[in-house]
Design a protein around this motif. Sequence first.
Motif, PDB file in Angstrom:
ATOM      1  N   GLN A  74       0.821  -1.202   0.000  1.00 50.35           N
ATOM      2  CA  GLN A  74       0.000   0.000   0.000  1.00 50.35           C
ATOM      3  C   GLN A  74       0.858   1.256   0.000  1.00 50.35           C
ATOM      4  O   GLN A  74       0.562   2.219  -0.713  1.00 50.35           O
ATOM      5  N   ALA A  75       1.935   1.266   0.783  1.00 53.58           N
ATOM      6  CA  ALA A  75       2.823   2.433   0.821  1.00 53.58           C
ATOM      7  C   ALA A  75       3.511   2.631  -0.520  1.00 53.58           C
ATOM      8  O   ALA A  75       3.653   3.760  -1.001  1.00 53.58           O
ATOM      9  N   TYR A  76       3.924   1.537  -1.131  1.00 55.88           N
ATOM     10  CA  TYR A  76       4.581   1.597  -2.431  1.00 55.88           C
ATOM     11  C   TYR A  76       3.637   2.174  -3.479  1.00 55.88           C
ATOM     12  O   TYR A  76       4.004   3.072  -4.235  1.00 55.88           O
ATOM     13  N   ASP A  77       2.413   1.656  -3.498  1.00 51.55           N
ATOM     14  CA  ASP A  77       1.430   2.132  -4.471  1.00 51.55           C
ATOM     15  C   ASP A  77       1.036   3.584  -4.213  1.00 51.55           C
ATOM     16  O   ASP A  77       0.865   4.364  -5.150  1.00 51.55           O
ATOM     17  N   ALA A  78       0.905   3.971  -2.956  1.00 57.42           N
ATOM     18  CA  ALA A  78       0.518   5.336  -2.608  1.00 57.42           C
ATOM     19  C   ALA A  78       1.598   6.341  -2.996  1.00 57.42           C
ATOM     20  O   ALA A  78       1.300   7.500  -3.304  1.00 57.42           O
ATOM     21  N   ALA A  88       9.245   4.858   0.667  1.00 60.34           N
ATOM     22  CA  ALA A  88       7.996   4.754   1.430  1.00 60.34           C
ATOM     23  C   ALA A  88       7.775   3.327   1.903  1.00 60.34           C
ATOM     24  O   ALA A  88       7.357   3.096   3.042  1.00 60.34           O
ATOM     25  N   ALA A  89       8.085   2.365   1.055  1.00 59.10           N
ATOM     26  CA  ALA A  89       7.903   0.962   1.420  1.00 59.10           C
ATOM     27  C   ALA A  89       8.845   0.551   2.545  1.00 59.10           C
ATOM     28  O   ALA A  89       8.474  -0.206   3.442  1.00 59.10           O
ATOM     29  N   GLN A  90      10.067   1.061   2.533  1.00 63.76           N
ATOM     30  CA  GLN A  90      11.030   0.712   3.578  1.00 63.76           C
ATOM     31  C   GLN A  90      10.696   1.376   4.905  1.00 63.76           C
ATOM     32  O   GLN A  90      11.129   0.909   5.956  1.00 63.76           O
ATOM     33  N   ALA A 138      10.931   7.113  -4.734  1.00 67.46           N
ATOM     34  CA  ALA A 138      10.042   7.523  -3.650  1.00 67.46           C
ATOM     35  C   ALA A 138       9.227   6.336  -3.140  1.00 67.46           C
ATOM     36  O   ALA A 138       9.004   6.196  -1.933  1.00 67.46           O
ATOM     37  N   SER A 139       8.807   5.494  -4.061  1.00 69.01           N
ATOM     38  CA  SER A 139       8.016   4.330  -3.674  1.00 69.01           C
ATOM     39  C   SER A 139       8.824   3.369  -2.817  1.00 69.01           C
ATOM     40  O   SER A 139       8.331   2.828  -1.830  1.00 69.01           O
TER      41      SER A 139
END
Length: 95
Positions: free
Chosen positions: A43-47, A60-62, A56-57
């Motif tokens: 979800q963080a990656y997609d957002a 956010a995912a990490q 950026a993805s």
Amino acid sequence: MNLYERLQHDMKEAMKARDSERVDVLRMAMSAIKAAHSNQVKQAYDAAGGDANPAASEAAAQAVVLSEIQMQDIVAKEVKRRHESAGMFTKGNRA
């Protein structure tokens, strides 16, 4: 030591004691936590833009970390699910 680390430690101890039932239960709990973490990372990656903005993805995912309360909620849901399943098996005279 957070909940996941305690589960890992307890699983090692259960493996040493050859307590297969306990190992299975701990694996179930750890698997549920990993799955929830993976969902939040996705979800963080997609957002953050997904493949359109990979840097950026990825950042956010990490940055996704499950809190102690979230992990406890996940384990509680799994326990509830298992209790409901056991009750249904008992009702159906299958156990």
